[in-house]
Write a protein that holds these residues in place. Sequence first.
Motif, PDB file in Angstrom:
ATOM      1  N   GLU A  95       0.833  -1.207   0.000  1.00 40.22           N
ATOM      2  CA  GLU A  95       0.000   0.000   0.000  1.00 40.22           C
ATOM      3  C   GLU A  95       0.859   1.245   0.000  1.00 40.22           C
ATOM      4  OE1 GLU A  95      -3.129   0.553  -0.544  1.00 40.22           O
ATOM      5  OE2 GLU A  95      -3.328  -1.590  -0.926  1.00 40.22           O
ATOM      6  N   LEU A  96       0.568   2.119  -0.895  1.00 42.63           N
ATOM      7  CA  LEU A  96       1.323   3.348  -1.029  1.00 42.63           C
ATOM      8  C   LEU A  96       0.300   4.402  -1.403  1.00 42.63           C
ATOM      9  CD1 LEU A  96       4.424   3.754  -0.889  1.00 42.63           C
ATOM     10  CD2 LEU A  96       4.422   3.723  -3.362  1.00 42.63           C
ATOM     11  N   PRO A  97       0.296   5.530  -0.722  1.00 44.94           N
ATOM     12  CA  PRO A  97      -0.697   6.534  -1.105  1.00 44.94           C
ATOM     13  C   PRO A  97      -0.447   7.048  -2.513  1.00 44.94           C
ATOM     14  CG  PRO A  97       0.830   7.407   0.508  1.00 44.94           C
ATOM     15  CD  PRO A  97       1.112   5.960   0.409  1.00 44.94           C
ATOM     16  N   PHE A  98      -1.488   7.563  -3.122  1.00 44.13           N
ATOM     17  CA  PHE A  98      -1.351   8.041  -4.499  1.00 44.13           C
ATOM     18  C   PHE A  98      -0.394   9.217  -4.549  1.00 44.13           C
ATOM     19  CE2 PHE A  98      -2.469  10.134  -8.381  1.00 44.13           C
ATOM     20  CZ  PHE A  98      -2.699   9.084  -9.233  1.00 44.13           C
ATOM     21  N   PHE A  99      -0.559  10.149  -3.633  1.00 41.34           N
ATOM     22  CA  PHE A  99       0.358  11.287  -3.597  1.00 41.34           C
ATOM     23  C   PHE A  99       1.357  11.045  -2.485  1.00 41.34           C
ATOM     24  CE2 PHE A  99      -3.619  13.086  -5.189  1.00 41.34           C
ATOM     25  CZ  PHE A  99      -3.174  13.618  -6.374  1.00 41.34           C
ATOM     26  N   PHE A 100       2.447  10.391  -2.793  1.00 34.37           N
ATOM     27  CA  PHE A 100       3.413  10.138  -1.733  1.00 34.37           C
ATOM     28  C   PHE A 100       4.654  10.974  -1.983  1.00 34.37           C
ATOM     29  CE2 PHE A 100       6.303   7.380  -4.054  1.00 34.37           C
ATOM     30  CZ  PHE A 100       5.493   6.929  -5.084  1.00 34.37           C
ATOM     31  N   ARG A 101       5.369  11.241  -0.907  1.00 32.84           N
ATOM     32  CA  ARG A 101       6.518  12.143  -0.983  1.00 32.84           C
ATOM     33  C   ARG A 101       7.769  11.385  -0.589  1.00 32.84           C
ATOM     34  NH1 ARG A 101       4.437  17.524  -0.605  1.00 32.84           N
ATOM     35  NH2 ARG A 101       2.178  17.417  -0.423  1.00 32.84           N
ATOM     36  N   PRO A 102       8.578  10.989  -1.561  1.00 33.66           N
ATOM     37  CA  PRO A 102       9.836  10.338  -1.214  1.00 33.66           C
ATOM     38  C   PRO A 102      10.760  11.350  -0.564  1.00 33.66           C
ATOM     39  CG  PRO A 102       9.326  10.089  -3.553  1.00 33.66           C
ATOM     40  CD  PRO A 102       8.419  11.114  -3.004  1.00 33.66           C
ATOM     41  N   PRO A 103      11.692  10.884   0.269  1.00 30.95           N
ATOM     42  CA  PRO A 103      12.624  11.824   0.893  1.00 30.95           C
ATOM     43  C   PRO A 103      13.509  12.474  -0.171  1.00 30.95           C
ATOM     44  CG  PRO A 103      13.300   9.567   1.271  1.00 30.95           C
ATOM     45  CD  PRO A 103      11.952   9.509   0.675  1.00 30.95           C
ATOM     46  N   PRO A 104      14.016  13.678   0.077  1.00 31.91           N
ATOM     47  CA  PRO A 104      14.889  14.318  -0.907  1.00 31.91           C
ATOM     48  C   PRO A 104      16.111  13.452  -1.166  1.00 31.91           C
ATOM     49  CG  PRO A 104      14.241  15.874   0.773  1.00 31.91           C
ATOM     50  CD  PRO A 104      13.770  14.545   1.232  1.00 31.91           C
ATOM     51  N   GLY A 105      16.552  13.473  -2.396  1.00 30.64           N
ATOM     52  CA  GLY A 105      17.696  12.646  -2.760  1.00 30.64           C
ATOM     53  C   GLY A 105      17.561  12.219  -4.212  1.00 30.64           C
ATOM     54  N   ASP A 106      18.431  11.327  -4.629  1.00 28.24           N
ATOM     55  CA  ASP A 106      18.329  10.857  -6.002  1.00 28.24           C
ATOM     56  C   ASP A 106      18.517   9.353  -6.050  1.00 28.24           C
ATOM     57  OD1 ASP A 106      20.951  10.785  -5.357  1.00 28.24           O
ATOM     58  OD2 ASP A 106      21.686  11.778  -7.157  1.00 28.24           O
ATOM     59  N   ALA A 107      18.061   8.760  -7.117  1.00 20.67           N
ATOM     60  CA  ALA A 107      18.176   7.313  -7.283  1.00 20.67           C
ATOM     61  C   ALA A 107      18.243   7.005  -8.759  1.00 20.67           C
ATOM     62  CB  ALA A 107      16.980   6.599  -6.656  1.00 20.67           C
ATOM     63  N   TYR A 108      19.081   6.010  -9.072  1.00 19.52           N
ATOM     64  CA  TYR A 108      19.175   5.561 -10.448  1.00 19.52           C
ATOM     65  C   TYR A 108      18.897   4.078 -10.466  1.00 19.52           C
ATOM     66  CZ  TYR A 108      21.227   4.438 -15.008  1.00 19.52           C
ATOM     67  OH  TYR A 108      21.431   3.993 -16.279  1.00 19.52           O
ATOM     68  N   ALA A 109      17.919   3.680 -11.253  1.00 21.90           N
ATOM     69  CA  ALA A 109      17.627   2.247 -11.379  1.00 21.90           C
ATOM     70  C   ALA A 109      17.630   1.905 -12.852  1.00 21.90           C
ATOM     71  CB  ALA A 109      16.276   1.920 -10.771  1.00 21.90           C
ATOM     72  N   HIS A 110      18.176   0.768 -13.158  1.00 24.74           N
ATOM     73  CA  HIS A 110      18.212   0.375 -14.561  1.00 24.74           C
ATOM     74  C   HIS A 110      17.736  -1.063 -14.709  1.00 24.74           C
ATOM     75  CE1 HIS A 110      22.747  -0.534 -13.735  1.00 24.74           C
ATOM     76  NE2 HIS A 110      21.970  -1.220 -12.960  1.00 24.74           N
ATOM     77  N   VAL A 111      17.151  -1.340 -15.851  1.00 22.25           N
ATOM     78  CA  VAL A 111      16.723  -2.701 -16.144  1.00 22.25           C
ATOM     79  C   VAL A 111      17.261  -3.076 -17.511  1.00 22.25           C
ATOM     80  CG1 VAL A 111      14.594  -2.448 -14.847  1.00 22.25           C
ATOM     81  CG2 VAL A 111      14.580  -2.078 -17.292  1.00 22.25           C
ATOM     82  N   GLU A 112      17.233  -4.373 -17.764  1.00 24.06           N
ATOM     83  CA  GLU A 112      17.589  -4.854 -19.094  1.00 24.06           C
ATOM     84  C   GLU A 112      16.308  -4.827 -19.919  1.00 24.06           C
ATOM     85  OE1 GLU A 112      20.721  -5.707 -20.000  1.00 24.06           O
ATOM     86  OE2 GLU A 112      20.018  -6.012 -22.033  1.00 24.06           O
ATOM     87  N   ALA A 113      16.097  -3.735 -20.625  1.00 23.69           N
ATOM     88  CA  ALA A 113      14.908  -3.651 -21.469  1.00 23.69           C
ATOM     89  C   ALA A 113      15.186  -4.405 -22.763  1.00 23.69           C
ATOM     90  CB  ALA A 113      14.576  -2.194 -21.751  1.00 23.69           C
ATOM     91  N   SER A 114      14.172  -4.508 -23.585  1.00 23.26           N
ATOM     92  CA  SER A 114      14.357  -5.290 -24.809  1.00 23.26           C
ATOM     93  C   SER A 114      15.361  -4.632 -25.740  1.00 23.26           C
ATOM     94  CB  SER A 114      13.027  -5.444 -25.514  1.00 23.26           C
ATOM     95  OG  SER A 114      12.446  -4.192 -25.722  1.00 23.26           O
ATOM     96  N   LYS A 115      15.543  -3.323 -25.621  1.00 25.24           N
ATOM     97  CA  LYS A 115      16.480  -2.641 -26.500  1.00 25.24           C
ATOM     98  C   LYS A 115      17.841  -2.432 -25.854  1.00 25.24           C
ATOM     99  CE  LYS A 115      13.100  -1.623 -29.466  1.00 25.24           C
ATOM    100  NZ  LYS A 115      12.097  -2.563 -28.953  1.00 25.24           N
ATOM    101  N   GLY A 116      17.917  -2.613 -24.543  1.00 22.71           N
ATOM    102  CA  GLY A 116      19.179  -2.398 -23.862  1.00 22.71           C
ATOM    103  C   GLY A 116      18.956  -1.886 -22.454  1.00 22.71           C
ATOM    104  N   GLU A 117      19.952  -1.205 -21.944  1.00 21.04           N
ATOM    105  CA  GLU A 117      19.857  -0.740 -20.560  1.00 21.04           C
ATOM    106  C   GLU A 117      18.957   0.479 -20.484  1.00 21.04           C
ATOM    107  OE1 GLU A 117      23.560   0.311 -18.731  1.00 21.04           O
ATOM    108  OE2 GLU A 117      22.571   1.410 -17.126  1.00 21.04           O
TER     109      GLU A 117
END
Lengths: 368, 148, 187, 402
Positions: free
Chosen positions: A289-311
């Motif tokens: 459960e996560l509210p619709f309007f949620f506020r992540p803490p300040p900061g940054d994040a990088y996430a990557h996946v192996e998509a069909s075309k690449g990273e």
Amino acid sequence: MVNLPSEQITINLGPQHPSTHGVFRLRVTLDGEVITDVEPIFGYLHRGTEKLAEERTYTQIVTLTDRLDYTSSMINNQAYVLAVEKLAGVTVPPRGQYLRVLTAELQRIASHLMGVGFFLQDLGASGTPLMYCFRERERILDLFEMLCGARVTVSYMRPGGVFQEPPPEFWPAVRHLLDTTPDAIAELERLISENEIVLARTKGVGVLTKEKAIDSAVSGPNLRASGVAWDLRKADPYDVYADMDFAVPVGSNGDSYDRFLVRVMEVHQSIRIAEQCYRDMPGGPVRSELPFFFRPPPGDAYAHVEASKGELGFYLVSDGGIAPYRCKIRSPSFINLTVLAEMLIGWKVADLMVIFGSLDVNMGEVDR
Amino acid sequence: MTRALQSAEVVERLQGVAAEAVSVAAEGEVRVAPESLVTVCRFLKEEPEFAMDYLSSITGVDYLDSFEVVYHLTSLTHNHSLVLKTTLHGRDDISAPSLTEVWEAADLQEREVWDLMGVRFTGHPNLKRVLTWEGFPGHPLRKDHLGG
Amino acid sequence: MPYGLGIAKGMMVTLRNLVRKPVTVQYPEQRVAQHHRFRGEDFVWYEERCTGCASCAKYCPQGIIKIVTAPSGEMTQEGEKYKLEVFDIEIARCMFCGLCVEACPYDALHMGSGFERARPRQSDLVITVDELKASAKKPSTWFRPQLQDRGYDPFQPGDDVSWQDAGREKSVAPTYEEMLQRWVQGR
Amino acid sequence: MESPFDRNGLFSGLYGFFADLTPESFAWLAYLLAGVVVVFIVINGVMLLTAFETYMERRVLGRFQTRLGPNRVGPFGLLQPFADVFKLLIKEDLRPAMADRLTFFLAPVLMVAAILLVAAVVPFGPNTFLADLNIGVLFIVGIPTIATVAMFLGGWGSGNRFALLGAARAVAMLISYEVPMIVSLAGVLLLAGSMSLVDVVEAQRLPFIVLQPLGFFVFLVAASAEMNRSPFDLMEAESELTAGFHTEFSGIRFGLLQLAEFGELVIISAVLAVIFVSGWQNPFVSPDYAQWLPGQLWFLLKLVFFLLLFTWIRATLPRMRVDQVMAFAWKALFPLAIINTLVTAVLVVAWPEPEYGQLWIMAAINWAVAIACLVLFSRFLERHRERPTASVQLVEIPAEAS
């Protein structure tokens, strides 16, 4: 021999051209049939997704990611929600993770089928392989409709899981798909993968060396075709890929044929992963459960996946608000095009489409 | 799992290359002064211990009083990653050194950052707009674009 | 491998497909079976359920839902129900993500299952409140597990869903007796 | 009065009919009228066949791709070609500003004319043809070359670079393929001892496809290149050159180009039927026996068979590259045609007047040569020793612990 005066001609391939996979323009300088200079020109499909994302809440952006690479929206969803979860520190229930992997692999099959089909279409096969590929892809899209009511722009995943439990009839449908798709792919392979004309057109054409591929940050099947065993599902496992048992097809020549064959073989591996997801699907909730309007803490994040075309990577910067401060999309198609001009020079016009087609880019993702 | 490098250790190793210019930004992130960016990157790429051969992405972020360019580096050899951040002060005519001579991958990505964020990369061989057209007014991803 | 064998293999594959059943669906006469979760454009809205909270409008990524409410003077006991003067869905810009339906706390708004609302002018592509009131009540089961659980199918003729049946409170919400027992008699 | 065309039953019959109506001194008028009527029949017959071919090709290609193909206009979509022509007729006739007026207007007309000219010598059945030229075989390989000129005119005159590239490809390729095409027919001519197509048909006690497998193969391939069919459709490669030499043509001009293209397909299929599967004769029994069906019907069946064969090839094969196409013509087809001619010449010298049984021995020798050539050329052309799919290997990477 008489030296006839000759001059080079410049032609514009695109933005409206039968095989530019969207609206893409190549300004090609030709010496007879031989390409001497290429200038790729992008941006005809630029919709400002990154700017739009700054005005939308974290949940709403999911709908924007569908429209990046519209042939693999599930994987785009997954990359984005992973970034949000990393940013907000949300955990996903196991069933949600398994459902994500299952749908992402089905989407990868669909996307690779489309890539292979259009590649063969670029080779000049009058629509037959494309039609066979689309026939199979259609069945996967039917599953997506069952799952989330839409076929292409799925918006299936949400930060914290997937949006809803699949309907009960989804499971027999997946079973049927997993049983029948390998035969269909095998048929496609019989049709094309040893065809002498295809071999003559693609073997040794558009070679991308290992060093060049790494240096230019080429990713996905194109990188693997060049002989680099790098798959983010293995190298940096996300969701439940660490528990999955699958192999990575790696090419040796880095030519158009290897890129094509890596995709076909990845389809088999995707079926293998989907099979394991189907077998091991745990129970429980699909979404934390996560509210619709949620506020992540300040900061940054990088996430990557192996998509069909690449990273495919999402770099999100939060200022503590309900919308990301900055949402950068590392689109694989765009960066894969870095090598295009160099790969094309010296080849013939006919090879241009083969090489471009074998890179399998999607303009929706290039121009964002 | 791709291992994020310890920024403190990286900074320590970088002392010999660019002592003043590097500092720890956060976990797995190193802040580099723009002047020594090329030196640091070349070192990270060529030093076998790091072997950062893969430039994943280049991002420009507009912090109103300054711009930040974020580099996501990965080593395919060691399967570890590092984030470099460099801060550019000012708003008009800001520039960072181009990394095209270190990684070819920087080519299109730097053009994109220039196009959308207005960060000029000195030394880039072909710094033209990519996604918008030549003559597009302003840089659309800046926070003050069109007064917004 | 002798030259030409690959081509011969391919020729056999196409020959086998020649006798296969075509996959073409002749659209206007034949139709593909749609799933009941299909996110279509003829939105279903229950005036009786809607409180005019405008959550849907807020959740819409495109901002295409326009809601104007006014005090109605009805049901003042429960805190006065708001009258909806305007409930416009501009489906020309709708991307059918269904977030409005996900947002609706009272299950008043549902996705529809149609897809054939093509119009020559963009201005005609607005679903107004009158149209919503008059439309057939055949909601999609997207994000409405309560409809799916009772085996409802929007493509079955004559299976309209009344506003009492559309909500999920029916199965989950405690009955009056239960509440009485728990909150009044139990104390 | 005796007809100048003894063997041409259709023509002489009509001539006799008109000769009875006109006075003796107006024999030329009867001759002219008979000619006009036969020309009318042949041209319209070819046009109708072409229209039917476009319909059949689209339907069959659809089925190859598990689609349905056009089925809306008329019963089973049979009126689709007429609907297409009607649509093309009412479309605006656009001429690009950069186009050369004369060549642009001339190209489609010239192309259709060249194709229809070939139809003049094709025997559609016993006594059913317009003319029995004693150089018929030369005529059918020579006249379509005019279409090549027309293609170049159209491509050059369009003032479009795609069209120019397509035209350049067309000229380069078609001239190359003329050579193996002509040489491949030499064996047939040696066996038949005549260049008249009627003689060629009557000489086939055994269909020449049995006697000349190599010649048939070379002619089939060269002919599909000649009429720019897949896998040799380089000059209009839609994935590279949008539409090649006819990029700029629209309306009925485009229609004429399409008519010429499919007309050529029909004509070449007819020629294949005439030269290699004994035209109007029953191919399964010697002509000395009963024919089972009327000659015209046999001819039509063979024609449809070849049309379907070409559709099948188109449904399966991707396009070759321009240099590969040239290399194929000169390095593979041309030597094969030469070998075929030499072998046939030796056989013809050995058995100048072969018995029916000796024909089978000749056939056996020819097949042996063909298979030997195939194996030899496979060795020669094979660039990859191992299976081509071996270049991509599955690698098991241990998933690193998260």
